[in-house]
Design an enzyme around this catalytic site. Structure first.
Site: not given
Ligand code: 1HE
Length: 267
Positions: A31-32, A69, A71, A73, A118, A121, A141, A144, A149
Site C-alpha cells: 500500500k506504499r 504515500a 493518508l 485514501l 501525510g 507530514e 491534497e 484530491r 491534517g
Molecule cells: C494507497 C495509497 C494511499 C497507494 N492510500 N492506498 N496521498 C496521495 O495522494 C498519494 C497517492 N498515491 C500515489 O500517488 C501512488 O500510489 C504512489 C506515487 C505513492 C506510488 O505509485 P505506484 O505506481 O508505485 O503504486 P500504485 O499502483 O498507485 O499503488 C499501489 C497500491 O498502493 C494500490 O493498491 P492496490 O490494492 O490497488 O494494489 C494503491 O491503491 C495503494 N496506495 N497510495 C491508500 N495514499 C491527515 S491528512 C493527510 C492527507 C493526505 O495524506 S492526502 C495525500 C494522499
C-alpha cells in the site's frame, strides 16, 4: 520500565541494536506505506514509549520503493467519515507526530521514493531527513479534494516557508534532489543507501549523552513555540540541568586535558 517488542506491531517492524539504535520500518509496501489508523496507533505506542524503553536514536525506514504515500485514501473513502470522526483521526496523527518530535529521542528518517501528503507530514516530524536522488516531496491534497491534517501547516511550513507550502498544496508541485535539500525538506542528499546513511547518523547521535539528546530533541521544538523571552528562560533552565549532568564531567575533563577531539574543518 517499559518494554517494546517487534511482536507488538503489525504495520511496523522494530529492530533494536545493541548500540541503542532502533530501526522502525513502515511495513505496508503493498500500500506504499499509506497511513491507516492502525499504523498511526502503532506509531503512537512506539513513540510514546521508546524514550523510556532504552532507545538512544531511531531510524525511521520504509519497506518497498516508497517512504510513505500519506493518508490511506482507500480506508478514508470506505469509512465515509463525519467531520468529527476525521477531526479525531487527525488528533491521533498529531499525537503520533508530536510524540515523535517532542519525545526526546533523535529520529532519523531514511527517505526514498514518494514522501507525499501525510508521508511528508510524518517525515517532517523527524529530526533528520536523508533523501536520495529518487526521493520526491509533494502535497497532493489539493488535487484530491483534501487538506493537510497531520501537521503540515506547522511543520512543512516551518521547513519550506508559508508561500512555498501553499504553492505545493495548490499546484501539486514536486520537489526533489538538491533543490529539496536547499529548501530544507531534507538535510542530506545521499548517493548511496539512505538507510545506511541514517544508521551511521543514528550511531553518531546515540554516542551523545541521552539527556543531551533529550534536550536537543524536545527543548528546541518547545522553545520555537514560545516567545523569545520565555524561550530564553527555558533555555537557561534546560542548560542548567543538562550542562551540569555528572555524565558530562568526563567529556569536559577530556577537553581540559586535551585528549578530546578538536573541531576541525572538513578536508
Ligand atoms: C494507497 C495509497 C494511499 C497507494 N492510500 N492506498 N496521498 C496521495 O495522494 C498519494 C497517492 N498515491 C500515489 O500517488 C501512488 O500510489 C504512489 C506515487 C505513492 C506510488 O505509485 P505506484 O505506481 O508505485 O503504486 P500504485 O499502483 O498507485 O499503488 C499501489 C497500491 O498502493 C494500490 O493498491 P492496490 O490494492 O490497488 O494494489 C494503491 O491503491 C495503494 N496506495 N497510495 C491508500 N495514499 C491527515 S491528512 C493527510 C492527507 C493526505 O495524506 S492526502 C495525500 C494522499
Amino acid at each position: 520500565t517499559v518494554t517494546l517488542n517487534d511482536d507488538q506491531f503489525e504495520n511496523l517492524t522494530l529492530e533494536k541494536h545493541d548500540d541503542g539504535v532502533w530501526v522502525v520500518t513502515l511495513n505496508r509496501p503493498e500500500k506504499r506505506n499509506a497511513l491507516n489508523l492502525a499504523t498511526i496507533e502503532e506509531l503512537i505506542t512506539l513513540f510514546s514509549n521508546a524514550p523510556r524503553a532504552g532507545a538512544q536514536a531511531i531510524v525511521l525506514a520504509a519497506k518497498g520503493d516508497h517512504f510513505c504515500a500519506g493518508l490511506d485514501l482507500i480506508e478514508h473513502h470506505d469509512a465515509d467519515r463525519s467531520p468529527a470522526d476525521f477531526m479525531h483521526v487527525c488528533l491521533r496523527w498529531h499525537e503520533a507526530f508530536n510524540k515523535m518530535e517532542y519525545g526526546g529521542v533523535p529520529v532519523i528518517a531514511a527517505l526514498k521514493g514518494a514522501v507525499v501528503g501525510g508521508g511528508l507530514e510524518l517525515a517532517s516530524a523527524a529530526h533528520i531527513r536523508v533523501a536520495d536522488a529518487g526521493t520526491y516531496f509533494a502535497l497532493p491534497e489539493g488535487q484530491r479534494g483534501l487538506f493537510t491534517g497531520g501537521g503540515a501547516t506547522i511543520r512543512v511550513a516551518d521547513l519550506v516557508g508559508k508561500s512555498r507550502m501553499i504553492d505545493m498544496m495548490l499546484t501539486g508541485r514536486v520537489y526533489q534532489g538538491q533543490e529539496a535539500v536547499d529548501l530544507g525538506l531534507a538535510q542530506y542528499l545521499e548517493e548511496g543507501s539512505t538507510f545506511d546513511k541514517a544508521i551511521a547518523l543514528a550511531q553518531r547521535t546515540a554516542a551523545n549523552l541521552p539527556l543531551t539528546n533529550f534536550a536537543i530533541c524536545s527543548a528546541v521544538s518547545h522553545m520555537q513555540n514560545m516567545s523569545a523571552m520565555d524561550a530564553a528562560y527555558a533555555e537557561a533552565v534546560v542548560a542548567g540541568v543538562v550542562n551540569t549532568q555528572p555524565a558530562a564531567r568526563e567529556r569536559l575533563a577530556a577537553f581540559a586535558d586535551k585528549s578530546a577531539a578538536r573541531i576541525r574543518p572538513n578536508t
